[in-house]
Design a protein around this motif. Sequence first.
Motif, PDB file in Angstrom:
ATOM      1  N   LYS A 153       0.828  -1.204   0.000  1.00  0.00           N
ATOM      2  CA  LYS A 153       0.000   0.000   0.000  1.00  0.00           C
ATOM      3  C   LYS A 153       0.863   1.254   0.000  1.00  0.00           C
ATOM      4  O   LYS A 153       0.623   2.196  -0.767  1.00  0.00           O
ATOM      5  CB  LYS A 153      -0.914  -0.011   1.218  1.00  0.00           C
ATOM      6  CG  LYS A 153      -1.760   1.251   1.410  1.00  0.00           C
ATOM      7  CD  LYS A 153      -2.642   1.117   2.644  1.00  0.00           C
ATOM      8  CE  LYS A 153      -3.444   2.392   2.906  1.00  0.00           C
ATOM      9  NZ  LYS A 153      -2.545   3.523   3.265  1.00  0.00           N
ATOM     10  N   ARG A 156       2.595   1.901  -3.343  1.00  0.00           N
ATOM     11  CA  ARG A 156       1.705   2.478  -4.351  1.00  0.00           C
ATOM     12  C   ARG A 156       1.404   3.946  -4.059  1.00  0.00           C
ATOM     13  O   ARG A 156       1.279   4.760  -4.983  1.00  0.00           O
ATOM     14  CB  ARG A 156       0.423   1.652  -4.433  1.00  0.00           C
ATOM     15  CG  ARG A 156       0.690   0.235  -4.957  1.00  0.00           C
ATOM     16  CD  ARG A 156      -0.543  -0.646  -4.967  1.00  0.00           C
ATOM     17  NE  ARG A 156      -0.193  -1.980  -5.440  1.00  0.00           N
ATOM     18  CZ  ARG A 156      -1.067  -2.979  -5.570  1.00  0.00           C
ATOM     19  NH1 ARG A 156      -2.349  -2.782  -5.245  1.00  0.00           N
ATOM     20  NH2 ARG A 156      -0.677  -4.165  -6.016  1.00  0.00           N
ATOM     21  N   GLU A 157       1.329   4.283  -2.793  1.00  0.00           N
ATOM     22  CA  GLU A 157       1.159   5.688  -2.437  1.00  0.00           C
ATOM     23  C   GLU A 157       2.395   6.490  -2.826  1.00  0.00           C
ATOM     24  O   GLU A 157       2.290   7.636  -3.267  1.00  0.00           O
ATOM     25  CB  GLU A 157       0.895   5.814  -0.936  1.00  0.00           C
ATOM     26  CG  GLU A 157       0.543   7.234  -0.508  1.00  0.00           C
ATOM     27  CD  GLU A 157       0.070   7.299   0.927  1.00  0.00           C
ATOM     28  OE1 GLU A 157       0.905   7.619   1.805  1.00  0.00           O
ATOM     29  OE2 GLU A 157      -1.114   7.015   1.185  1.00  0.00           O
ATOM     30  N   ILE A 159       4.246   5.902  -5.385  1.00  0.00           N
ATOM     31  CA  ILE A 159       4.189   6.091  -6.832  1.00  0.00           C
ATOM     32  C   ILE A 159       3.311   7.282  -7.182  1.00  0.00           C
ATOM     33  O   ILE A 159       3.650   8.099  -8.043  1.00  0.00           O
ATOM     34  CB  ILE A 159       3.657   4.814  -7.517  1.00  0.00           C
ATOM     35  CG1 ILE A 159       4.648   3.664  -7.316  1.00  0.00           C
ATOM     36  CG2 ILE A 159       3.408   5.061  -8.998  1.00  0.00           C
ATOM     37  CD1 ILE A 159       6.028   3.935  -7.852  1.00  0.00           C
ATOM     38  N   LEU A 347      -1.052  -4.342 -10.636  1.00  0.00           N
ATOM     39  CA  LEU A 347       0.301  -4.116 -10.146  1.00  0.00           C
ATOM     40  C   LEU A 347       0.818  -5.360  -9.428  1.00  0.00           C
ATOM     41  O   LEU A 347       0.036  -6.176  -8.917  1.00  0.00           O
ATOM     42  CB  LEU A 347       0.321  -2.916  -9.191  1.00  0.00           C
ATOM     43  CG  LEU A 347       0.023  -1.558  -9.839  1.00  0.00           C
ATOM     44  CD1 LEU A 347       0.008  -0.464  -8.777  1.00  0.00           C
ATOM     45  CD2 LEU A 347       1.044  -1.235 -10.923  1.00  0.00           C
ATOM     46  N   THR A 349       2.314  -7.993  -6.720  1.00  0.00           N
ATOM     47  CA  THR A 349       2.156  -8.233  -5.284  1.00  0.00           C
ATOM     48  C   THR A 349       3.216  -9.242  -4.848  1.00  0.00           C
ATOM     49  O   THR A 349       3.939  -9.810  -5.679  1.00  0.00           O
ATOM     50  CB  THR A 349       0.760  -8.783  -4.955  1.00  0.00           C
ATOM     51  OG1 THR A 349       0.626 -10.089  -5.557  1.00  0.00           O
ATOM     52  CG2 THR A 349      -0.333  -7.860  -5.485  1.00  0.00           C
ATOM     53  N   SER A 459       9.114  -4.428  -2.553  1.00  0.00           N
ATOM     54  CA  SER A 459       7.819  -3.847  -2.910  1.00  0.00           C
ATOM     55  C   SER A 459       7.994  -2.504  -3.604  1.00  0.00           C
ATOM     56  O   SER A 459       7.274  -2.189  -4.562  1.00  0.00           O
ATOM     57  CB  SER A 459       6.940  -3.705  -1.666  1.00  0.00           C
ATOM     58  OG  SER A 459       7.511  -2.798  -0.733  1.00  0.00           O
ATOM     59  N   THR A 463       7.248  -2.105  -7.720  1.00  0.00           N
ATOM     60  CA  THR A 463       6.145  -1.178  -8.015  1.00  0.00           C
ATOM     61  C   THR A 463       6.626  -0.025  -8.882  1.00  0.00           C
ATOM     62  O   THR A 463       5.923   0.409  -9.813  1.00  0.00           O
ATOM     63  CB  THR A 463       5.517  -0.654  -6.716  1.00  0.00           C
ATOM     64  OG1 THR A 463       5.133  -1.762  -5.891  1.00  0.00           O
ATOM     65  CG2 THR A 463       4.279   0.187  -7.009  1.00  0.00           C
ATOM     66  N   THR A 467       5.485   0.974 -12.923  1.00  0.00           N
ATOM     67  CA  THR A 467       4.676   2.183 -13.095  1.00  0.00           C
ATOM     68  C   THR A 467       5.408   3.393 -13.636  1.00  0.00           C
ATOM     69  O   THR A 467       4.786   4.257 -14.261  1.00  0.00           O
ATOM     70  CB  THR A 467       4.044   2.595 -11.751  1.00  0.00           C
ATOM     71  OG1 THR A 467       5.081   2.707 -10.767  1.00  0.00           O
ATOM     72  CG2 THR A 467       3.022   1.575 -11.285  1.00  0.00           C
ATOM     73  N   LEU A 511      -3.258   2.369 -11.673  1.00  0.00           N
ATOM     74  CA  LEU A 511      -2.942   2.500 -10.251  1.00  0.00           C
ATOM     75  C   LEU A 511      -4.139   2.181  -9.397  1.00  0.00           C
ATOM     76  O   LEU A 511      -4.014   2.123  -8.198  1.00  0.00           O
ATOM     77  CB  LEU A 511      -2.436   3.922  -9.974  1.00  0.00           C
ATOM     78  CG  LEU A 511      -1.089   4.284 -10.602  1.00  0.00           C
ATOM     79  CD1 LEU A 511      -0.819   5.759 -10.389  1.00  0.00           C
ATOM     80  CD2 LEU A 511       0.019   3.441 -10.032  1.00  0.00           C
TER      81      LEU A 511
END
Length: 511
Positions: A153, A156-157, A159, A347, A349, A459, A463, A467, A511
Amino acid sequence: MFPSVDGRLAILAVLPTSLFFITSLKRFIRNRQNKFPPGPVPLPLLGNILSLDTKAAWLTYTEWAAAYGDLFFVRLLGQEVVVINSQHVAEALLDKRSRIYSDRPYLATVEPFGWSVVFAFVGYGDEWRLSRRLFHQTFRSDSALKFRPMQIKQAREMIVNLIDDPQNYHSHFATFSSSVAMSATYGYQTSPRNDPLVRNVENALAIGLEVVTPEKAILLKTFPFLLKLPDWCWGSSIKRNARTSSDRMREMTDVPFQYAQDHMVENSAIGQFSMVAENLQRIEKQDQTSRSLFEGALKKAATTAIIGSYETTTSTLMTFALAMVLYPDVQRRAQAEIDSVVGRDRLPTFEDRTSLPYIESVLRETLRWQPIVPLGIAHVTTSDDTYDGYFIPKGTTVMCNAWGITRDEKRYPDASRFVPERFLDVNGALTDDNPAKYVFGFGRRACPGRHAADASLWSAIVTMLATVEFSSAKDDQGKVIEFTPQFTTGLNQYLLFSYHSIFLSLTISSL
């Protein structure tokens, strides 16, 4: 009858000479009786300090390893030092003989600069064992698994922040690096940008990381009066820096600890637990003395978790970004592997990790290419030892040169280049060689947060590769902005970028 003034002066003049003579004689006799590891010839009193690049000692040690082998002996002023330059020797001494090699040397800068609150520098004993046990309960390999959803999480934030504000990528890396540890340790959720507690960590480390090494601490050990000079006096900057560092370290330690105490009830009500809150609740009924001792160890464990997470992970991600800019073919191959295994509809995992061997090799090469803590944290022997016929006396500072291991051309041909393929066999499967086995330290003093750190790095890297694309920034005329990577020095080597050296562009939008 008392001696005359001239007589007393004569005695004072003779004493240092006599002391030097006696010390030199003892060393000569001991050296004749015991076979020390080879090493450069030391100068009287000074030892080898003048030949050492104290800003980047690992470079000098690697040069000396080529001449004297994987285990050599140096003297820095009055301190005897043994430097290890191979994984095999490090495992033989620091792992298999950890009973002798698990203590820490006295570093004169640790206490004045406020770093005694980091249990990595605490001597081997009951206090260290308690702090490490508290740390281990939260971050051991099986416990660290529960952080994985949070790590994905937060990656991804990160990114989203990178795409929205690419120039401040270092700040985004730092927030990501601290977020998991802040939550697990204090139950504190970091802000996506400009978090005040993350800023406190960054400010606290700015001074201390440069001075908590044996090479830098020797100056203060030799000249302790530097801490007592008046502020107007030449040479007093070390006292002012120590005062500033100590204040910043205290703030970095106390503020989040107080936050955890203040929010214990409300976090418990929503099922959110942290290392600090859980342990404080556990000792509520203890007497004041026991509680104070326990809180001290808990503060050390908590502070160490935050520093370890922030510094190593942020620096490693900066190194990864540099590698992607300098080696675009590696970036393209990694992205192609993600596309073929994961696709572009989602995305990656942690369930994909075993199916992405090239991504794993990129992580391994990032750890090897520019090890963040090139010399680790020094050990000290608690008794005499003999290895391979060489005598290692009690009280010897022992350093493992991780940089030297990564620059072994027999093991890593063309070692200065970023080549992830060196960790893959002819069939594309991962080899048994994993730099994590030496960059996180050895024996009982190995980094206890390595499992969580490894997961955070993976991670973040996977990620980002899925992206964004890293490339050199261009000026208004479309020309590439040339830059030379620069590193800070000290306990770690920290990559410095101009915020305009790297450009990130969006490669997918799911995303």
